[in-house]
Design a protein around this motif. Structure first.
Motif, PDB file in Angstrom:
ATOM      1  N   SER A 163      -6.052   3.232  -0.525  1.00 33.32           N
ATOM      2  CA  SER A 163      -4.600   3.044  -0.883  1.00 33.32           C
ATOM      3  C   SER A 163      -4.631   1.969  -2.139  1.00 33.32           C
ATOM      4  CB  SER A 163      -3.576   2.697   0.088  1.00 33.32           C
ATOM      5  OG  SER A 163      -3.997   1.589   0.693  1.00 33.32           O
TER       6      SER A 163
ATOM      7  N   GLY B 244      -1.283   6.165  -1.823  1.00 31.07           N
ATOM      8  CA  GLY B 244      -2.821   6.472  -1.342  1.00 31.07           C
ATOM      9  C   GLY B 244      -3.056   7.602  -1.234  1.00 31.07           C
ATOM     10  N   ARG B 245      -4.269   8.023  -0.776  1.00 33.89           N
ATOM     11  CA  ARG B 245      -4.911   9.365  -0.383  1.00 33.89           C
ATOM     12  C   ARG B 245      -5.113   9.304   1.119  1.00 33.89           C
ATOM     13  NH1 ARG B 245      -2.691   9.801  -4.544  1.00 33.89           N
ATOM     14  NH2 ARG B 245      -3.095  10.817  -6.308  1.00 33.89           N
ATOM     15  N   VAL B 246      -4.959  10.469   1.704  1.00 35.81           N
ATOM     16  CA  VAL B 246      -5.281  10.575   3.114  1.00 35.81           C
ATOM     17  C   VAL B 246      -6.333  11.696   3.185  1.00 35.81           C
ATOM     18  CG1 VAL B 246      -4.364  11.071   5.746  1.00 35.81           C
ATOM     19  CG2 VAL B 246      -2.757  10.038   3.746  1.00 35.81           C
TER      20      VAL B 246
ATOM     21  N   THR C 196      -9.855  12.916   5.791  1.00 33.66           N
ATOM     22  CA  THR C 196     -10.483  13.302   7.362  1.00 33.66           C
ATOM     23  C   THR C 196     -11.988  13.027   7.059  1.00 33.66           C
ATOM     24  OG1 THR C 196     -10.577  15.545   6.972  1.00 33.66           O
ATOM     25  CG2 THR C 196      -8.576  14.818   7.643  1.00 33.66           C
TER      26      THR C 196
ATOM     27  N   VAL D 152      -9.574  16.113   1.816  1.00 30.80           N
ATOM     28  CA  VAL D 152      -8.264  15.582   1.782  1.00 30.80           C
ATOM     29  C   VAL D 152      -7.179  16.421   2.575  1.00 30.80           C
ATOM     30  CG1 VAL D 152      -7.997  16.752  -0.269  1.00 30.80           C
ATOM     31  CG2 VAL D 152      -6.394  14.666   0.015  1.00 30.80           C
TER      32      VAL D 152
ATOM     33  N   ASP E  16      -6.152   2.063  15.486  1.00 34.65           N
ATOM     34  CA  ASP E  16      -5.739   1.864  13.992  1.00 34.65           C
ATOM     35  C   ASP E  16      -6.416   0.433  13.586  1.00 34.65           C
ATOM     36  OD1 ASP E  16      -4.328   4.323  14.196  1.00 34.65           O
ATOM     37  OD2 ASP E  16      -2.338   3.029  14.123  1.00 34.65           O
TER      38      ASP E  16
ATOM     39  N   GLU F 208       0.905  12.271   5.715  1.00 33.52           N
ATOM     40  CA  GLU F 208       0.859  10.759   5.873  1.00 33.52           C
ATOM     41  C   GLU F 208       0.567  10.278   7.185  1.00 33.52           C
ATOM     42  OE1 GLU F 208       0.963   8.278   3.830  1.00 33.52           O
ATOM     43  OE2 GLU F 208       0.969   9.371   2.150  1.00 33.52           O
TER      44      GLU F 208
ATOM     45  N   HIS G  17       0.703  -1.316  -0.030  1.00 31.86           N
ATOM     46  CA  HIS G  17       0.020  -0.100   0.125  1.00 31.86           C
ATOM     47  C   HIS G  17       0.918   1.317   0.143  1.00 31.86           C
ATOM     48  CE1 HIS G  17      -3.686  -2.275   0.436  1.00 31.86           C
ATOM     49  NE2 HIS G  17      -3.142  -3.172   1.315  1.00 31.86           N
TER      50      HIS G  17
ATOM     51  N   ARG H 276      -6.944   6.480   5.186  1.00 33.97           N
ATOM     52  CA  ARG H 276      -6.137   6.200   4.228  1.00 33.97           C
ATOM     53  C   ARG H 276      -6.559   5.371   3.237  1.00 33.97           C
ATOM     54  NH1 ARG H 276      -1.152   3.863   2.079  1.00 33.97           N
ATOM     55  NH2 ARG H 276       0.084   5.271   1.093  1.00 33.97           N
TER      56      ARG H 276
ATOM     57  N   LEU I 140      -8.845   9.730  10.600  1.00 28.84           N
ATOM     58  CA  LEU I 140      -8.165  10.063   9.691  1.00 28.84           C
ATOM     59  C   LEU I 140      -7.888   8.592   8.723  1.00 28.84           C
ATOM     60  CD1 LEU I 140      -4.453  11.393  10.715  1.00 28.84           C
ATOM     61  CD2 LEU I 140      -6.148  12.411   9.126  1.00 28.84           C
TER      62      LEU I 140
END
Length: 232
Positions: free
Chosen positions: A79, A48-50, A52, A188, A106, A192, A45, A77, A75
């Motif tokens: 990916s 990707g894009r993070v 909110t 967005v 997480d 990271e 992975h 992500r 948050l």
């Protein structure tokens, strides 16, 4: 529910590892370190894009599963597992970080196959069509289950650059088939996030244990290699 004070207690003493386990763990850690160093990114992975948003539980969420009752910042992500370019099918990833009792939690999910293949990561044909799964079972005091996320409003295809224009969108979170929560993302962010699903576990364990034992050296190796690449 486990309190923050209980989570801050020193971890229980682990049983001594066998020479065989130390050996394969070293191989896994080393292999993921090489991948992380080569990519200057997570071994898997990498792209990707993070985003909110917020996550919260809904009626029916079991008490052992610590989704926050009130909408809580998250948050997220999204990916591609191998990092294949453009719209090529890939294992699609969904990483979630929120807080429980002031501590980070997480969760990592990836696209999985249909039916009997739901226990295996599989390429997804589109952000909107993939079924995202924790793959491993999450185990708490009083219950266990595999967490799955069903997309709402995500774009078709697997291009990363299609995600941001499609905002807002979200996922229904399901545990053992029942809806237990909602995850909604709205924007967005240019940052990271390094997920640690074993260290930031909100008091939950994973099953089977052998897979958790495999994931730990993989995460350590990936982080080690990625950080080493920044100092080359």
């Amino acid at each position: 529910m486990i309190t923050p004070e209980e989570r801050r207690e020193p971890p229980r003493r682990r049983e001594p590892e066998s020479a065989g386990r130390r050996g394969w763990a070293s191989w896994v850690r080393g292999g993921f370190a090489v991948l992380g160093r080569a990519r200057s990114a997570p071994a898997f992975h990498p792209s990707g894009r993070v985003l909110t948003g917020e996550v919260h539980a809904v009626d029916g969420c079991p008490p052992w599963f610590p989704l926050p009752v009130e909408p809580t910042p998250a948050l997220v992500r999204v990916s591609k597992g191998v990092g294949l370019p453009g719209g090529a099918p890939d294992i699609l990833g969904l990483g979630i970080r929120t807080t429980v009792d002031g501590l980070p939690w997480d969760l990592l999910l990836s696209s999985c196959g249909p039916g009997p293949l739901r226990g295996l990561p599989s390429p997804g044909l589109g952000w909107d069509r993939a079924l995202y799964s924790s793959i491993v079972a999450l185990v708490g005091d009083g219950g266990r289950g595999v967490l799955r996320a069903v997309p709402r409003g995500l774009p078709s295809g697997t291009r990363l650059d299609a995600l941001v224009p499609a905002l807002p969108f979200g996922w229904d979170l399901r545990l053992n088939g029942a809806r237990v929560g909602l995850l909604d993302v709205t924007a967005v962010v240019e940052q990271e996030v390094g997920f640690d699903p074993l260290g930031n576990a909100a008091g939950l364990r994973t099953s089977p244990r052998w897979l958790a034992a495999l994931r730990e050296p993989a995460y350590v190796g990936s982080r080690t290699g990625r950080h080493a690449s920044t100092h080359r």
